[in-house]
Scaffold this active site. Sequence first.
Site, PDB file in Angstrom:
ATOM      1  CG  HIS A 155      -1.681  -1.211   1.493  1.00  0.00           C
ATOM      2  ND1 HIS A 155      -2.947  -1.451   1.020  1.00  0.00           N
ATOM      3  CD2 HIS A 155      -1.321  -2.333   2.172  1.00  0.00           C
ATOM      4  CE1 HIS A 155      -3.348  -2.658   1.410  1.00  0.00           C
ATOM      5  NE2 HIS A 155      -2.371  -3.221   2.108  1.00  0.00           N
ATOM      6  CB  SER A 276      13.846  23.270 -13.132  1.00  0.00           C
ATOM      7  OG  SER A 276      13.090  24.452 -13.204  1.00  0.00           O
ATOM      8  CE  LYS A 282      11.930  19.949  -9.269  1.00  0.00           C
ATOM      9  NZ  LYS A 282      10.796  20.530 -10.014  1.00  0.00           N
ATOM     10  CD  GLU A 289       8.847  13.120 -14.427  1.00  0.00           C
ATOM     11  OE1 GLU A 289       8.255  13.616 -13.482  1.00  0.00           O
ATOM     12  OE2 GLU A 289       9.590  13.801 -15.170  1.00  0.00           O
TER      13      GLU A 289
END
Length: 459
Positions: A155, A276, A282, A289
């Site tokens: 979970h 970024s 970042k 992704e």
Amino acid sequence: MKLWSGMLTGDLDKFAEEFNSSIKIDQRLIFDDINGSIAHVKMLKKTEILKADEADQIVNGLKSIYQKIMDGTLKVDLTSEDIHTFVEGALIEEIGEVGKKMHTARSRNDQVTTDLKLNLRDESIEISGLLKKYINSLCEKAKENTATIMPGYTHLQAAQPVTFAHHLMAYAMMGLRDLERLEDAKRRINESPLGACALAGTTYPIDREFTASELGFESVMQNSMDAVSDRDYILELQSVLSIIAIHLSRLSEELIIWSSQPYHFVKIDDKFSTGSSIMPQKKNPDMAELIRSKSARLIGNMNQSFVMMKGLPLAYSKDMQEDKEAIFSSIDTIKMTLEVMTGQISSLTANKEKMLKACKDGYLNATDVADYLVNKGVNFRDAHHISARLVKYGIDNDKSLDEIDLSVYKSESDLFEADIYQEIDIIKCVNERTSLGGPAKDEVIRQINFVLEKIEEKS
Ligand code: ARG
């Protein structure tokens, strides 16, 4: 002039012509198409359907076209209807009238599926190779991390300690099944439809076994209507590739979670990260992704193929022309995805301290506290409650289970002794889980060897 223009009058509507053409997609079948035709014409010679010298001229003409395409002296004409029409036209151009005899005892219906099967057989072999490299990268990373303790989750809640190697090997096992599924799909790709002709075979004395063996097919499809109507092999391959994509997507999801700030379990190499344009701090896991989202494309392609086939009557319908764009897209996507994932895994660094700390902070040895009492005769349900109360005490007092004082343990059960601290040592907890498939170091080493041997057997 169209190959089929015999009884039709006038030209095709401009838009209909473009709509009908598949050459931009099926041009990648050119070498399969030529090889298929060479086998067909050799068969026409052997069975004396064509005179030997005619067949030889055609075969030589086809070989010459092959060469010219290879060295760039002949370009595929993208205004042709499809690759079969282009090759036949080029052949007639190359050797003259005799070229018009090539299509004896054949139809584009058996030709197109033969070409596609030859192509997909090669692609499956290539994808198997890439899958093996990917699985190998998981095994190599696992070897470095058999003692890297990390939280295992259910979970997405911290559950019990495992090792990073154990976790990676779960993906290696999925990869192994993917490999087996791909090999299985390849068996059905490798059955020859050639000689089914349009749908009803032919009156010519063709030799289907001969063409099948020339083209390296394992067997001949036994019903001519089935042979030209069948696209199961595409549905099957689409499914296999989608499952691979889903496995890669799940792993990507985990890499994204593990590399995020609260976790910091892994460092994705800079070669596979981007920055970024506005936030200097970042580092984004873009490749992971993208892999995650590529699975959507694969599932979409698979879905398209299934829906396209679901209501088609036998035998060939032009709907089936659309099979190629979808399967080629899946093939190209999965190949890139596997390459990127392999590089990403090989260059991944585990942050061992962070993973260990997360085990302690997450009370991952709570089950072991209960097991300690069970070993001393307490039933598991009561032991579970006692352990839960100790975890609650830990949370309230900001202590991990190994930081809680023995007196607190004793207040819950006088069966607790000082040896509880060794028993709930996280590393010990992992290494005592020696059951087959478990996370103990030696057991995971066995799993790594198991996978590596399986891959070895397959090469
Ligand atoms: N371009 C066609 C396809 O990909 C080739 C087969 C055409 N057959 C026909 N009967 N029109 O399906």
